[in-house]
Design a protein around this motif. Sequence first.
Motif, short mmCIF file in Angstrom:
data_model
loop_
_atom_site.label_atom_id
_atom_site.label_comp_id
_atom_site.label_asym_id
_atom_site.label_seq_id
_atom_site.Cartn_x
_atom_site.Cartn_y
_atom_site.Cartn_z
N VAL A 48 0.85 -1.19 0.00
CA VAL A 48 0.00 0.00 0.00
C VAL A 48 0.89 1.25 0.00
N ALA A 49 0.27 2.38 -0.18
CA ALA A 49 1.03 3.63 -0.16
C ALA A 49 1.28 4.06 1.28
N ASP A 50 2.32 4.85 1.48
CA ASP A 50 2.65 5.30 2.84
C ASP A 50 1.42 5.92 3.51
N GLY A 51 0.76 6.78 2.79
CA GLY A 51 -0.38 7.48 3.36
C GLY A 51 -1.50 6.56 3.81
N THR A 52 -1.63 5.45 3.13
CA THR A 52 -2.71 4.51 3.46
C THR A 52 -2.60 3.99 4.89
N ILE A 53 -1.35 3.83 5.33
CA ILE A 53 -1.12 3.38 6.70
C ILE A 53 -1.94 4.24 7.66
N TYR A 54 -1.97 5.52 7.38
CA TYR A 54 -2.60 6.46 8.32
C TYR A 54 -4.12 6.49 8.22
N LEU A 55 -4.63 5.71 7.31
CA LEU A 55 -6.08 5.54 7.27
C LEU A 55 -6.50 4.44 8.24
N TYR A 56 -5.52 3.60 8.63
CA TYR A 56 -5.84 2.47 9.50
C TYR A 56 -5.21 2.58 10.89
N PHE A 57 -4.15 3.40 10.97
CA PHE A 57 -3.46 3.56 12.26
C PHE A 57 -3.21 5.04 12.53
N LYS A 58 -3.31 5.40 13.78
CA LYS A 58 -3.16 6.80 14.15
C LYS A 58 -1.73 7.27 13.86
N ASN A 59 -0.78 6.47 14.22
CA ASN A 59 0.62 6.80 13.96
C ASN A 59 1.45 5.52 14.07
N LYS A 60 2.76 5.68 14.00
CA LYS A 60 3.61 4.49 13.97
C LYS A 60 3.48 3.69 15.28
N GLU A 61 3.49 4.39 16.40
CA GLU A 61 3.30 3.71 17.68
C GLU A 61 2.07 2.82 17.65
N ASP A 62 1.03 3.36 17.05
CA ASP A 62 -0.24 2.64 17.01
C ASP A 62 -0.11 1.31 16.26
N ILE A 63 0.74 1.28 15.25
CA ILE A 63 0.96 0.02 14.54
C ILE A 63 1.56 -1.00 15.49
#
Lengths: 193, 193, 193, 193
Positions: free
Chosen positions: A38-53
Amino acid sequence: MKKDKPKYKMIIDAAVVVIAENGYHHAQVSKIAKQAGVADGTIYLYFKNKEDILISLFEEKMGQFVQSIRTRMSDKTDAIDQLKILVDSHFNMLAEDHHLAIVTQLELRQSNKDIRLRINKVLKEYLVLVDEVLQNGVDNGVLSEDLDIRLARQMVFGTIDEVATSWVINDQKYSITDLAPGVHTLLVKGLRK
Amino acid sequence: MKKDKPKYKMIIDAAVVVIAENGYHHAQVSKIAKQAGVADGTIYLYFKNKEDILISLFEEKMGQFVQSIRTRMSDKTDAIDQLKILVDSHFNMLAEDHHLAIVTQLELRQSNKDIRLRINKVLKEYLVLVDEVLQNGVDNGVLSEDLDIRLARQMVFGTIDEVATSWVINDQKYSITDLAPGVHTLLVKGLRK
Amino acid sequence: MKKDKPKYKMIIDAAVVVIAENGYHHAQVSKIAKQAGVADGTIYLYFKNKEDILISLFEEKMGQFVQSIRTRMSDKTDAIDQLKILVDSHFNMLAEDHHLAIVTQLELRQSNKDIRLRINKVLKEYLVLVDEVLQNGVDNGVLSEDLDIRLARQMVFGTIDEVATSWVINDQKYSITDLAPGVHTLLVKGLRK
Amino acid sequence: MKKDKPKYKMIIDAAVVVIAENGYHHAQVSKIAKQAGVADGTIYLYFKNKEDILISLFEEKMGQFVQSIRTRMSDKTDAIDQLKILVDSHFNMLAEDHHLAIVTQLELRQSNKDIRLRINKVLKEYLVLVDEVLQNGVDNGVLSEDLDIRLARQMVFGTIDEVATSWVINDQKYSITDLAPGVHTLLVKGLRK
DNA sequence: TATGAATGAGACTTCATTCAT
DNA sequence: GATGAATGAAGTCTCATTCAT
């Protein structure tokens, strides 16, 4: 619910692989995105931030782990037997997913204090389960009546965790599941009446 | 010898304080320098780089720790007694320096792989010491003759470490030295013949 | 006079060696001091700052170079002969001190604009000498009467310098003195009437 | 292709301006970014590091320069004519972009060995072109049959470069293009049969 | 939803120079 | 004169996060 969408799990699984293969400090969001397709930005559609992952990763994997142990324990009433299931299950889980083993035993421990505190909250469920088993043993006269539950739990968890970490540090060269009986015996001897 | 100069120790002690109070990732060299009362550049007259401070910190503090345990053990021949000294000393060391406890139990574990490998080398001395005690116990018939030394050592270290970490995470609210007898009893029961 | 004290020359010679062997950007004052066998601070008793070392180096070495050419030219009146001495001397100087060759042809050119401007002032004496030889040639009808002295001087210096630099870049593999006759012939043909 | 994106060229042009106006050693990445109108980090989307900007700058500007000379030479067969184009083009290029002239003649020469080696690779193409012209002249009997091509090339390049550098050092006060005929005449006389 | 180009804050380390001895 | 331990300013690069498309 976001957690049920396929990309949510894809990203978490990608994170496990990327962290295991690159180490915690080289697991950039962009790498996880690429691994997940997925694109980098897509991560932020599912997780608030890196910690959240990372926290979600632990919740997702550890949560189902505690559930599965409880299920497998459900027909045992003896604390000794329950402890056997606990040790077996713990080692089996690690043996089944080498990437996850690296991530939970080594890499995630490099995270900062905030993340580790959040992770500990998840871990708490596991520790509560251990406490329940131990309390059950004491109540039913299988374990020492004067057992300090908290210390006993720290011995159980500390031992299992140290055995697991050593196994990962040694590149998972030997079978960790083979160690389960020995660990169980050792623990039970210390705890038993 | 640089290690004998006063500023060497001053910088290491400053690093302990700064890391404990700010966390590993916010322990900038400039903060350590300020805490030590020297200029930033002075750090680099005594240490190769930032990693070197951390490794030296661990070597300095842990190295003398293993030595001091060996000294205190020297007049004991019984493995049970030796184990008592080990547990007591370990908890005492942590209780004596609250900053150091935070650094070794929590913060230093966030360091990257390279540092952790170097730290593990120092730790190894400690584990070898545990092995010696256990082997002594087996040889003299005090401990189980069929004891798996490696597993036993992992139980001893895993338990002590877990008790210590829990104590630090709980803000050192209770006395860890008071826990020593309980931990010792628990371990010995598991290991004894 | 500081320039006559032994340490003044020792430091300059040390600078030549250190710059040649380490490169301009790795020629720290402390390295020069060590090579000269003095303390870092001593450097500043003889030179205002690091720039001053480099400029003095060039002045010292180049100044005596121009003097020596003038001396050797003194019994020649023909511009062609004088040019021969010039080319021969220039190449000989470089061939005689490999360290100095590296420093003047490569390393010193990495210095910043300010230093290079000051160096150019020293170089000017050399260029004036070339101008004198050329003007002499024109006046005596040996060289083209419509020779643009400035351009001609740039050709003479540019050619000699490029030949020298190429030789240094190629690790001084071949004899640069052997090239002198060819260079002389080429230049004279271009300049001659 | 990154090289075709507008920002790639914008950053290179910004670097030329910043280096020319501030000098090589004061040309910080942040200044270049500001001049280009992008964020500091954006630089690193187009260039590996600071060195890469400088090398790319030279490749971009010098590469197209050699191509353009070759094109303009394509209808000439006489080495004398070709040399005229070479000198004219070289001086024209410098005259057309005063900033670039400063950068190539003065500032880029302060770069460290690594960068200079990479720059020399680009320069080599230019020197090969000179060699081809000279060899052509010898083969067609226009230039001395016993011409040492390497020495001759060093004279040609050394002269052109020295004339250019002098012009830049003197703040480009006079017209360098006006000097082309004189330089050409001087060189040809030295090289001709 | 999904993309990915762009952003910009933040810290380690070097080394010329000083000055107390 | 000579020393050398101490100083402290200054710049490259990474990467989590955003937002226009």
